[in-house]
Design a protein around this motif. Sequence first.
Motif, PDB file in Angstrom:
ATOM      1  N   ARG A   1      60.442  -0.595  -2.508  1.00  0.00           N
ATOM      2  CA  ARG A   1      59.267   0.440  -3.058  1.00  0.00           C
ATOM      3  C   ARG A   1      59.226   1.473  -2.231  1.00  0.00           C
ATOM      4  O   ARG A   1      59.683   1.619  -1.009  1.00  0.00           O
ATOM      5  N   GLY A   2      58.281   2.549  -2.399  1.00  0.00           N
ATOM      6  CA  GLY A   2      58.042   3.577  -1.750  1.00  0.00           C
ATOM      7  C   GLY A   2      58.903   4.943  -2.145  1.00  0.00           C
ATOM      8  O   GLY A   2      59.605   4.738  -2.997  1.00  0.00           O
ATOM      9  N   ALA A   3      58.540   6.026  -1.941  1.00  0.00           N
ATOM     10  CA  ALA A   3      59.243   7.242  -2.158  1.00  0.00           C
ATOM     11  C   ALA A   3      60.555   7.523  -2.152  1.00  0.00           C
ATOM     12  O   ALA A   3      61.336   7.719  -3.000  1.00  0.00           O
ATOM     13  N   ALA A   4      61.033   6.753  -1.053  1.00  0.00           N
ATOM     14  CA  ALA A   4      62.574   6.868  -0.711  1.00  0.00           C
ATOM     15  C   ALA A   4      62.831   5.427  -0.805  1.00  0.00           C
ATOM     16  O   ALA A   4      64.199   5.186  -0.295  1.00  0.00           O
ATOM     17  N   SER A   5      62.440   4.397  -1.652  1.00  0.00           N
ATOM     18  CA  SER A   5      62.760   3.020  -1.514  1.00  0.00           C
ATOM     19  C   SER A   5      62.851   2.220  -0.147  1.00  0.00           C
ATOM     20  O   SER A   5      63.714   1.607   0.129  1.00  0.00           O
ATOM     21  N   GLU A   6      61.883   2.552   0.676  1.00  0.00           N
ATOM     22  CA  GLU A   6      62.020   2.492   2.071  1.00  0.00           C
ATOM     23  C   GLU A   6      61.255   1.508   2.552  1.00  0.00           C
ATOM     24  O   GLU A   6      61.384   0.946   3.780  1.00  0.00           O
TER      25      GLU A   6
END
Length: 259
Positions: free
Chosen positions: A38-43
């Motif tokens: 998850r997260g804007a950069a799948s981080e």
Amino acid sequence: MSVAPSWVSVFLDVAPASWETLPAFWAAVSGTTLSPPRGAASEFRTLVPAGGDDHLRVQRRGADDPGPTRLHLDLHVTDAGSAAATAVDLGAAVVHRSEHGYVVLRSPGGLTLCFVHHPASRRSAATTWISSEGRRHRSQVDQACLDVPPDAYDAEVAFWAALTGWETRASTTLPCFTSLVRPEGQPVRLLLQRLDEAAPGASATAHPDLATDDRPAEVARHVALGARVLAEHPWWTVLAAPDGLAYCVTDRAPLPSPA
């Protein structure tokens, strides 16, 4: 005045080069399942236990943040802004205030911590492992050990005790250790270790520890997963994860399963 966190989570800040493999290693070590990215950069990913609420997470650091994998602590509170103000009064410094509501700080000794709002209250049970010979043992990641340079140790102990409101307990056999007595239901215990020496201006760091009722079996399990043994001590073994992050397997008994 303390912030009295309702929950404490261990967060591993993973070097980009280790992102494809290290989260899976820690999921296998801890007996958890990796959440979808998850997260804007799948981080971000969470290490989800079989029961109860999570207290282990990983995030991929950006390419502009070099260096090895490291650990920071998330303290779960109802009001991150107010908690941050208390931490600053106690000697911490604010690093970042997120539009998402969390606040990133550094302790007086330089360790990163975050105040977050994510609710959690149900401690998970230790994992039971069964060897090929049918031998059973249990283990769980339940401690963060703060490794503090000697000149910052007293201030760091005082900071974390005042911040959490947890009672300090000095070791009677190893004077370089002070633990904070975790309240009932907390998943993570805090231990502070005074390093023998450190480079001038060095910051405090932290590493995860596991409790187990069969250290040789637990260490063998970790080695089979790719860890290396670095040192053996009377009550704990120091290992290195595949990316080099040091951590410990200890003889402390895992907590009993929650009612």
